[in-house]
Design an enzyme around this catalytic site. Structure first.
Site, PDB file in Angstrom:
ATOM      1  N   GLY A  20       0.899  -1.443   0.056  1.00 49.54           N
ATOM      2  CA  GLY A  20       0.152   0.089   0.186  1.00 49.54           C
ATOM      3  C   GLY A  20       0.775   1.248  -0.503  1.00 49.54           C
TER       4      GLY A  20
ATOM      5  N   GLU B 136       4.642  -6.492   1.219  1.00 48.50           N
ATOM      6  CA  GLU B 136       3.969  -7.047   0.079  1.00 48.50           C
ATOM      7  C   GLU B 136       3.888  -5.746  -0.782  1.00 48.50           C
ATOM      8  OE1 GLU B 136       1.556 -10.685   1.755  1.00 48.50           O
ATOM      9  OE2 GLU B 136       0.552  -9.083   1.402  1.00 48.50           O
ATOM     10  N   PRO B 137       4.788  -5.152  -1.147  1.00 49.15           N
ATOM     11  CA  PRO B 137       4.917  -4.033  -2.068  1.00 49.15           C
ATOM     12  C   PRO B 137       3.958  -3.982  -3.160  1.00 49.15           C
ATOM     13  CG  PRO B 137       7.119  -4.362  -1.712  1.00 49.15           C
ATOM     14  CD  PRO B 137       5.905  -4.788  -0.805  1.00 49.15           C
ATOM     15  N   GLY B 138       3.405  -3.641  -3.804  1.00 51.31           N
ATOM     16  CA  GLY B 138       2.781  -3.266  -5.253  1.00 51.31           C
ATOM     17  C   GLY B 138       3.050  -3.244  -6.034  1.00 51.31           C
TER      18      GLY B 138
ATOM     19  N   ARG C  30      -8.247   2.190 -14.267  1.00 47.71           N
ATOM     20  CA  ARG C  30      -7.984   3.230 -13.310  1.00 47.71           C
ATOM     21  C   ARG C  30      -8.168   4.815 -13.244  1.00 47.71           C
ATOM     22  NH1 ARG C  30      -3.293   5.086 -11.335  1.00 47.71           N
ATOM     23  NH2 ARG C  30      -4.038   4.014  -9.573  1.00 47.71           N
TER      24      ARG C  30
ATOM     25  N   CYS D 294     -16.322   3.329 -26.204  1.00 47.33           N
ATOM     26  CA  CYS D 294     -17.937   3.616 -25.862  1.00 47.33           C
ATOM     27  C   CYS D 294     -17.949   3.681 -24.831  1.00 47.33           C
ATOM     28  CB  CYS D 294     -18.738   3.259 -27.176  1.00 47.33           C
ATOM     29  SG  CYS D 294     -18.416   3.412 -29.086  1.00 47.33           S
ATOM     30  N   GLU D 295     -17.645   5.148 -23.774  1.00 45.90           N
ATOM     31  CA  GLU D 295     -18.158   4.978 -22.444  1.00 45.90           C
ATOM     32  C   GLU D 295     -17.477   6.656 -22.224  1.00 45.90           C
ATOM     33  OE1 GLU D 295     -19.846   3.339 -20.466  1.00 45.90           O
ATOM     34  OE2 GLU D 295     -19.399   1.649 -21.449  1.00 45.90           O
TER      35      GLU D 295
HETATM   36  C1  LIG Z   1      -2.983  -5.258  -3.256  1.00 44.19           C
HETATM   37  C2  LIG Z   1      -2.293  -6.104  -2.375  1.00 44.19           C
HETATM   38  C3  LIG Z   1      -1.181  -5.465  -2.005  1.00 44.19           C
HETATM   39  C4  LIG Z   1      -0.309  -4.502  -2.761  1.00 44.19           C
HETATM   40  O1  LIG Z   1      -1.078  -2.819  -2.656  1.00 44.19           O
HETATM   41  P1  LIG Z   1      -0.054  -1.575  -3.057  1.00 44.19           P
HETATM   42  O2  LIG Z   1      -1.052  -0.665  -2.612  1.00 44.19           O
HETATM   43  O3  LIG Z   1      -0.046  -2.483  -4.954  1.00 44.19           O
HETATM   44  O4  LIG Z   1       0.901  -2.117  -3.141  1.00 44.19           O
HETATM   45  C5  LIG Z   1      -0.343  -6.431  -0.335  1.00 44.19           C
HETATM   46  N1  LIG Z   1      -0.775  -6.924  -0.264  1.00 44.19           N
HETATM   47  C6  LIG Z   1      -2.372  -7.355  -0.594  1.00 44.19           C
HETATM   48  C7  LIG Z   1      -2.887  -8.530   0.111  1.00 44.19           C
HETATM   49  C8  LIG Z   1      -2.612  -7.581  -1.322  1.00 44.19           C
HETATM   50  O5  LIG Z   1      -4.215  -7.279  -1.546  1.00 44.19           O
END
Ligand SMILES: *Cc1c(COP(=O)(O)O)cnc(C)c1O
Length: 437
Positions: free
Chosen positions: A249, A291-293, A331, A362-363
């Site tokens: 997050g 858990e960075p995404g 997004r 088409c939105e």
């Molecule tokens: C989506 C998610 C993440 C990653 O969130 P980011 O905002 O992309 O860093 C980490 N842990 C869990 C469980 C998630 O669902």
């Protein structure tokens, strides 16, 4: 590509460079819409997270939340960087497997994992299943009793925290579809069950409070709530929780006026809080997982589009339409996400018109960016939407039967196609003809 484009990102033809590759060349070679990643930026982000923990000399693990961008090449890149991955479906697990990603470094998430998905996870011996609810505990007990194989699990709990972010990406509050609620005692009940289950091996607790978070408060509060549980379970169950997983997050910069904190600010706050609670209560500091995404892939991605039609409504708005939109990046339509953009083939021209970039779907909601200061564009110009690396391609669809874009990796001046563009034949590949009657 961060919103702050540097002089070194522009070549002497005034073209934007991505990973040292001319974006105009990319568009010519691979077509548009195209999602291009600066691979060294992904590597740097991962190494940056690692270094913060290494410097603090804290036992840790970084697990890339692969739903942000999950393809075979991406799992292979993550493997090269020696970190873990989170998956949230059988499809992501399968992709990781196909990529040769080590299954023992996979954590499997989800609020409604199917029996088949859990079987797949057990069969391929994923490192850890992040258990979300009582139904899942029952399923796992069934499956592991049958196979007599133990499985590592973490319990996902909802700490009752509202992170200040868009409500669709808020996940830590009590009223959430994810995880065991702490306050009502569900988490306690779940732990009791897990400890009594012969083949469920609890290795930690997990929470994820939301996405695109800009302040440390939520993380500090989450760390406190998790340490409360650690202490409680030591007392109630004589169980030392080995790992505290605080999810992802970490916010990134999408627009000029956003000021996200650097990862080290978040991570240091988490470490300090957990260390101080552990010291005060004379327990060992649990291993810390994150858990960075978004913060790993977000700013490394750029979406390249070719300009087509223009619509100028005098005194109202200038629309510039491009050859992609909500099918390759939902997004803005889904949660009013904002982006900055540039004209990739006119980087040195004055940005003296204000335009809004429309998609081709088409939105009316299919807009990619509003009120962008850009050089005047003609059909054929190349618009680059910046920082689209997270939750863009991974949420792509075939809406309006548009093919999904190609994805290319760029590093050290070289490019490599990592996802092919869908063809028109692909569009009907799963369709079956009506029975003749
Ligand atoms: C989506 C998610 C993440 C990653 O969130 P980011 O905002 O992309 O860093 C980490 N842990 C869990 C469980 C998630 O669902």
């Amino acid at each position: 590509m961060s919103t702050q484009i540097e002089a070194t990102d522009i070549n002497n033809q005034g073209h934007l460079l991505i990973g040292g590759v001319d974006s105009v060349t990319l568009a010519n070679d691979y077509g548009t819409p195209l999602i291009a990643y600066d691979v060294s930026e992904i590597r740097q982000q991962i190494q940056h997270f690692k270094k913060i923990f290494d410097r603090a000399k804290v036992k840790h693990q970084i697990s890339y939340a692969s739903k942000a961008f999950a393809t075979v090449a991406m799992y292979q890149l993550v493997k090269q960087e020696h970190i873990h991955c989170d998956v949230v479906s059988g499809g992501e697990m399968y992709t990781a497997l196909k990529a040769g990603f080590p299954m023992d470094k996979i954590s499997f998430h989800g609020n409604n994992k199917s029996r088949a998905e859990l079987e797949f996870a057990l069969e391929h011996k994923v490192g850890c299943i992040i258990v979300d609810n009582f139904h899942e505990i029952d399923l796992l007990q069934d499956l592991t009793r049958a196979s007599q194989q133990p499985v590592n699990i973490m319990l996902r709990v909802t700490p009752g925290i509202s992170a200040h972010t868009h409500e669709y990406v808020m996940t830590g509050q009590e009223d959430s579809k994810f995880g065991f609620d702490i306050k009502s005692g569900q988490a306690q009940e779940a732990m009791k069950k897990v400890l009594a289950a012969p083949f469920l091996n609890p290795i930690g607790i997990h929470c994820h409070i939301g996405s695109q978070i800009f302040s440390i408060d939520g993380f500090v509060l989450a760390a406190q709530k998790m340490m409360d549980l650690v202490l409680k379970w030591k007392k109630d169950f004589a169980f030392d929780v080995p790992i505290v997983n605080l999810g992802g997050g970490f916010g990134i910069q999408y627009t000029d006026d956003e000021r996200p904190l650097q990862p080290e600010v978040f991570i240091q706050a988490i470490i300090d809080e957990m260390k101080s609670i552990a010291a005060k209560n004379e327990i060992d500091l649990p291993e810390i997982w994150i858990e960075p995404g978004r913060s790993i892939v977000g700013t490394a991605g750029v979406s390249l589009y070719t300009v087509g039609s223009h619509k100028n409504i005098p005194g109202v708005r200038n629309y510039v339409a491009v050859d992609g939109g909500m099918g390759d990046n939902i997004r803005p339509a889904l949660y009013q996400a904002k982006y900055e953009s540039v004209v990739a083939n006119k980087m040195n021209e004055p940005a003296n018109v204000t335009v809004s970039i429309a998609g081709k779907y088409c939105e009316s909601g299919d807009m990619l960016a509003w009120n962008q200061k850009l050089p005047a564009t003609q059909p054929g110009d190349l618009i680059a939407l910046l920082d689209t690396g997270a939750y863009g391609y991974s949420m792509a669809s075939n809406y309006n039967r548009n093919p999904r874009p190609a994805v290319v990796f760029c590093e050290n001046g070289k490019s490599q196609l990592v996802v092919k563009r869908e063809s028109l034949a692909d569009i009907t590949a799963l369709d079956l003809s009506l029975n003749e009657s």
